[in-house]
Design a protein around this motif. Structure first.
Motif, PDB file in Angstrom:
ATOM      1  N   GLN A 183       4.615   1.643  -3.661  1.00 52.14           N
ATOM      2  CA  GLN A 183       4.238   2.145  -5.205  1.00 52.14           C
ATOM      3  C   GLN A 183       4.654   3.492  -5.038  1.00 52.14           C
ATOM      4  O   GLN A 183       5.363   3.830  -6.281  1.00 52.14           O
ATOM      5  CB  GLN A 183       2.818   1.876  -5.579  1.00 52.14           C
ATOM      6  CG  GLN A 183       2.738   2.223  -7.165  1.00 52.14           C
ATOM      7  CD  GLN A 183       3.434   1.109  -7.893  1.00 52.14           C
ATOM      8  OE1 GLN A 183       3.569  -0.058  -7.755  1.00 52.14           O
ATOM      9  NE2 GLN A 183       4.384   1.959  -8.808  1.00 52.14           N
ATOM     10  N   THR A 184       4.241   4.206  -4.347  1.00 56.40           N
ATOM     11  CA  THR A 184       4.469   5.661  -4.436  1.00 56.40           C
ATOM     12  C   THR A 184       6.035   5.853  -4.405  1.00 56.40           C
ATOM     13  O   THR A 184       6.549   7.007  -4.928  1.00 56.40           O
ATOM     14  CB  THR A 184       3.790   6.445  -3.213  1.00 56.40           C
ATOM     15  OG1 THR A 184       2.471   6.532  -3.261  1.00 56.40           O
ATOM     16  CG2 THR A 184       4.307   7.813  -3.488  1.00 56.40           C
ATOM     17  N   ARG A 185       6.633   5.384  -3.647  1.00 50.87           N
ATOM     18  CA  ARG A 185       8.128   5.344  -3.281  1.00 50.87           C
ATOM     19  C   ARG A 185       8.817   4.908  -4.585  1.00 50.87           C
ATOM     20  O   ARG A 185       9.871   5.639  -4.938  1.00 50.87           O
ATOM     21  CB  ARG A 185       8.535   4.646  -2.216  1.00 50.87           C
ATOM     22  CG  ARG A 185      10.169   4.656  -2.091  1.00 50.87           C
ATOM     23  CD  ARG A 185      10.709   3.940  -0.693  1.00 50.87           C
ATOM     24  NE  ARG A 185      11.739   4.262  -0.411  1.00 50.87           N
ATOM     25  CZ  ARG A 185      13.175   3.997  -0.903  1.00 50.87           C
ATOM     26  NH1 ARG A 185      12.949   3.111  -2.110  1.00 50.87           N
ATOM     27  NH2 ARG A 185      14.341   4.402  -0.382  1.00 50.87           N
ATOM     28  N   ARG A 186       8.412   3.885  -5.403  1.00 51.35           N
ATOM     29  CA  ARG A 186       9.050   3.499  -6.389  1.00 51.35           C
ATOM     30  C   ARG A 186       8.877   4.321  -7.709  1.00 51.35           C
ATOM     31  O   ARG A 186       9.855   4.554  -8.400  1.00 51.35           O
ATOM     32  CB  ARG A 186       8.456   1.949  -6.999  1.00 51.35           C
ATOM     33  CG  ARG A 186       8.733   0.868  -6.083  1.00 51.35           C
ATOM     34  CD  ARG A 186      10.021   0.314  -6.164  1.00 51.35           C
ATOM     35  NE  ARG A 186      10.248  -0.780  -5.121  1.00 51.35           N
ATOM     36  CZ  ARG A 186      10.836  -0.659  -4.081  1.00 51.35           C
ATOM     37  NH1 ARG A 186      11.700   0.395  -3.945  1.00 51.35           N
ATOM     38  NH2 ARG A 186      10.935  -1.815  -3.479  1.00 51.35           N
ATOM     39  N   THR A 212       0.861  -1.183  -0.177  1.00 55.08           N
ATOM     40  CA  THR A 212      -0.009   0.123  -0.136  1.00 55.08           C
ATOM     41  C   THR A 212       0.768   1.204  -0.020  1.00 55.08           C
ATOM     42  O   THR A 212       0.251   2.369  -0.317  1.00 55.08           O
ATOM     43  CB  THR A 212      -0.777  -0.196   1.312  1.00 55.08           C
ATOM     44  OG1 THR A 212      -0.174  -0.185   2.370  1.00 55.08           O
ATOM     45  CG2 THR A 212      -1.857  -1.098   1.165  1.00 55.08           C
ATOM     46  N   THR A 213       2.049   1.180   0.570  1.00 54.66           N
ATOM     47  CA  THR A 213       3.017   2.308   0.425  1.00 54.66           C
ATOM     48  C   THR A 213       4.074   2.268  -0.349  1.00 54.66           C
ATOM     49  O   THR A 213       4.621   3.331  -0.831  1.00 54.66           O
ATOM     50  CB  THR A 213       3.538   2.446   1.921  1.00 54.66           C
ATOM     51  OG1 THR A 213       4.302   1.318   2.131  1.00 54.66           O
ATOM     52  CG2 THR A 213       2.353   2.791   2.930  1.00 54.66           C
ATOM     53  N   LYS A 240      12.431  -0.155   1.366  1.00 60.24           N
ATOM     54  CA  LYS A 240      13.517   0.994   1.489  1.00 60.24           C
ATOM     55  C   LYS A 240      14.304   0.840   0.608  1.00 60.24           C
ATOM     56  O   LYS A 240      15.278   1.929   0.109  1.00 60.24           O
ATOM     57  CB  LYS A 240      14.182   1.229   2.965  1.00 60.24           C
ATOM     58  CG  LYS A 240      13.134   1.663   3.978  1.00 60.24           C
ATOM     59  CD  LYS A 240      13.450   1.689   5.287  1.00 60.24           C
ATOM     60  CE  LYS A 240      12.539   2.146   6.451  1.00 60.24           C
ATOM     61  NZ  LYS A 240      13.202   2.033   7.810  1.00 60.24           N
ATOM     62  N   ALA A 241      14.784  -0.523   0.195  1.00 58.60           N
ATOM     63  CA  ALA A 241      16.003  -0.695  -0.977  1.00 58.60           C
ATOM     64  C   ALA A 241      15.428  -0.242  -2.327  1.00 58.60           C
ATOM     65  O   ALA A 241      14.345  -0.033  -2.667  1.00 58.60           O
ATOM     66  CB  ALA A 241      16.315  -2.109  -0.763  1.00 58.60           C
ATOM     67  N   ILE A 272      16.619 -11.471  10.272  1.00 55.15           N
ATOM     68  CA  ILE A 272      15.548 -10.365  10.468  1.00 55.15           C
ATOM     69  C   ILE A 272      14.235 -10.996  10.402  1.00 55.15           C
ATOM     70  O   ILE A 272      13.987 -11.944   9.942  1.00 55.15           O
ATOM     71  CB  ILE A 272      15.940  -9.236   9.294  1.00 55.15           C
ATOM     72  CG1 ILE A 272      16.364 -10.045   8.074  1.00 55.15           C
ATOM     73  CG2 ILE A 272      17.490  -8.670   9.612  1.00 55.15           C
ATOM     74  CD1 ILE A 272      14.861  -9.631   7.137  1.00 55.15           C
ATOM     75  N   SER A 273      13.374  -9.910  10.963  1.00 55.11           N
ATOM     76  CA  SER A 273      12.067 -10.521  11.161  1.00 55.11           C
ATOM     77  C   SER A 273      11.245  -9.409  10.237  1.00 55.11           C
ATOM     78  O   SER A 273       9.999  -9.495  10.074  1.00 55.11           O
ATOM     79  CB  SER A 273      11.297 -10.611  12.364  1.00 55.11           C
ATOM     80  OG  SER A 273      11.621  -9.351  13.118  1.00 55.11           O
ATOM     81  N   ASN A 274      11.946  -8.355   9.537  1.00 55.34           N
ATOM     82  CA  ASN A 274      11.055  -7.460   8.877  1.00 55.34           C
ATOM     83  C   ASN A 274      11.738  -7.144   7.437  1.00 55.34           C
ATOM     84  O   ASN A 274      11.738  -5.888   6.868  1.00 55.34           O
ATOM     85  CB  ASN A 274      11.308  -6.075   9.588  1.00 55.34           C
ATOM     86  CG  ASN A 274      12.564  -5.488   9.640  1.00 55.34           C
ATOM     87  OD1 ASN A 274      13.572  -6.413   9.704  1.00 55.34           O
ATOM     88  ND2 ASN A 274      12.878  -4.168   9.786  1.00 55.34           N
ATOM     89  N   MET A 275      11.585  -8.357   6.511  1.00 56.52           N
ATOM     90  CA  MET A 275      12.292  -8.282   5.308  1.00 56.52           C
ATOM     91  C   MET A 275      11.278  -7.306   4.261  1.00 56.52           C
ATOM     92  O   MET A 275      11.988  -6.495   3.386  1.00 56.52           O
ATOM     93  CB  MET A 275      12.291  -9.599   4.620  1.00 56.52           C
ATOM     94  CG  MET A 275      12.648  -9.700   3.325  1.00 56.52           C
ATOM     95  SD  MET A 275      14.485  -9.038   3.226  1.00 56.52           S
ATOM     96  CE  MET A 275      15.398 -10.777   3.469  1.00 56.52           C
ATOM     97  N   ALA A 276      10.113  -7.229   4.452  1.00 59.08           N
ATOM     98  CA  ALA A 276       9.229  -6.436   3.672  1.00 59.08           C
ATOM     99  C   ALA A 276       9.618  -5.054   3.800  1.00 59.08           C
ATOM    100  O   ALA A 276       9.776  -4.311   2.886  1.00 59.08           O
ATOM    101  CB  ALA A 276       7.651  -6.633   4.319  1.00 59.08           C
TER     102      ALA A 276
END
Length: 513
Positions: free
Chosen positions: A181-184, A178-179, A265-266, A256-260
């Motif tokens: 796509q805007t970043r990309r 939900t968030t 951020k990558a 890690i437990s927050n791969m998404a």
């Protein structure tokens, strides 16, 4: 329902099979089912991840034979007959098993035949299409898979769940969509690179990639995030390599437990081409894919052909020049690659699979299951709304316009928790099931539509049974007008009780007091 997964992990096997099973297990538990994992203690296993997730572990006897990295048929670590007996002994201790879900390259039809009569349904997860299976349902999340790939390998009655619609991703990837796509869409340059070579990376390909990036012309201000899986035997080596790196921000993260969140951020990923390839697609993350095993070659090829990623082949084929070229290509084609990646995976695969493995029969004996709708189903649902008699007994009898229908359908899909399904036999859509969550109670409003060419086949009855199988611990409400005699009879037959104002209730526990 009582559901058991038979899956292993190790330095040789890797951890991807367990992680994708965990994605499905979390969804099935959320729906109200009881989950256990039957697994062996191979060297480098991640059984602790299973128990930390709150699932019961049925620990099998230690393996007795060597696992050949190049021969998956050896990956049980013992004779298949011994493993089947050990598995049967363990599942017999927990009562009748409704579903046995098998995800193991070392298991085939011979093993499955020994267990089949002891479970109600046998589900196989595979992505090789290279051996026979004795199962009721087979899932392969590889993009482009077709029925012909498996028809000679499974019984003719087996249901096939094929393609990335069934990619088994954790809920965090669905939430992140939900968030992200805007970043990309706003991305202008590559400022951060994610390195993730699977759960083990026993040959330390990650270190070699860091060194290649070190000698490349990539700006030293580029942020480099390195993921070391929980069983990576080279963790200390990676830490030392990162500390010598010329990159100002080079960080090694483990278990890690927050791969998404990290993927969101990558700007670019360099990774293995197992299940994580579909995770990167779901978040529109342009990638450079590496083949770490023979079974990853097909995924590399497909994603490269679709323009969602670049494949550099095996680790031995990679050099500084090809790696730099690949990064530059992604820089110049960033938006196109991000959009093509997102189009391949909608991150609803675990929910879709959890619904699809529940099956029941129509009056003609044909098996049907639920398919979580996709954007391609919009036209079919609109056509059904305009069939004669569809809205005769609806609370709102007005037939929607095409514009109204598209707006409603878009609103459904934008809700990541929507419950809108096609009742299907895998080939022919038979009707629709809709479950709307009620805010004032812990239950769902249920609505059913039967296609005109599927009348008198028991589609509505099947939909009610499938809804109960899908969400066994939820209460269901239905609003039925007095003149709708057929529905009144059907719902009463399914133990729905009138509670006033044309509303009927079926409770999860059968209690109405």
């Amino acid at each position: 329902m009582n559901i058991v997964f038979r899956v292993d992990s190790s330095i040789i096997i890797g951890s991807g099979h367990v992680y994708r099973c965990l994605s499905l297990a979390h969804q099935l538990r959320k729906n109200g089912h009881t989950i256990s994992f039957a697994t062996a203690e191979h060297l480098g296993n991640i059984n602790s991840v299973i128990t930390e997730s709150g699932f019961k572990l049925l620990l099998l006897a230690p393996p007795t034979e060597h696992l050949d990295p190049k021969d998956p048929s050896t990956w049980l670590g013992r004779l298949y007959t011994q493993d089947a007996k050990n598995t049967l002994d363990k599942i017999s201790d927990i009562g009748p098993v409704d579903f046995l879900i098998v995800d193991h390259y070392g298991i085939d039809k011979r093993w499955e035949l020994l267990l089949q009569s002891h479970v109600k349904q046998m589900v196989v997860i595979d992505d090789l299409a290279n051996r026979a299976h004795q199962c009721d349902i087979l899932l392969d999340q590889t993009y482009g898979r077709t029925n012909s790939d498996y028809r000679s390998l499974v019984p003719s009655s087996a249901s096939l769940l094929l393609g990335t619609h069934y990619a088994l991703l954790r809920d965090e990837f669905l939430a992140a969509q939900t968030t992200v796509q805007t970043r990309r869409d706003k991305k202008q340059s590559i400022n951060s690179i994610l390195l993730s070579l699977g759960g083990t990376d026993r040959n330390n390909v990650t270190k070699r990639l860091i060194e290649l990036l070190q000698s490349s012309p990539i700006d030293s201000c580029t942020k480099l995030i390195v993921i070391a899986g929980p069983n990576n035997p080279n963790y200390q080596s990676l830490l030392e390599t990162s500390q010598r790196s010329r990159f100002k921000h080079c960080q090694v993260l483990r278990s890690i437990s927050n791969m998404a969140e990290i993927m969101t951020k990558a700007d670019l990923a360099i990774g293995a081409s197992g299940a994580s390839a579909w995770e990167r697609c779901a978040l529109g993350l342009p990638s450079i894919n590496i083949e770490l095993a023979d079974n990853q070659k097909e995924i590399c090829r497909i994603l490269a052909e679709e323009g969602a990623a670049i494949s550099l082949g095996s680790p031995q084929q990679i050099n500084e020049h090809t790696l730099t070229q690949a990064i530059q290509h992604i820089q110049y084609n960033y938006q196109s690659m991000a959009n093509k990646a997102t189009a391949l995976v909608d991150a609803q695969g675990a929910r879709r699979t959890a619904a699809s493995i529940m099956q029941t029969s129509l009056t003609n004996g044909q098996l049907v299951h639920l398919n979580l709708v996709t954007k391609e189903d919009c036209v079919q649902l609109f056509q059904w709304q305009h069939e004669p008699g569809t809205r005769e007994y609806a609370i709102n009898p007005a037939t929607p316009t095409e514009r109204e229908h598209k707006a409603w359908f878009s609103q459904q899909l934008s809700n990541t928790a929507y419950h809108l399904y096609i009742v299907t036999n895998g080939e022919q859509p038979q009707g629709m099931l809709r479950l709307d969550r009620l805010t004032e109670s812990d239950g769902y409003e249920i609505s059913i539509l039967t296609a005109s060419n599927s009348k008198r086949l028991g589609v509505a009855s099947a939909a009610l049974k499938l809804a109960r199988s899908l969400l066994p611990n939820s209460d269901f409400y239905a609003t039925i007008l007095p003149k709708n005699k057929a529905s009144l009879y059907l719902f009463k037959q399914q133990d729905y009780k009138a509670i006033g104002n044309n509303v009927f209730l079926q409770t999860a526990n059968g209690s109405y007091t």
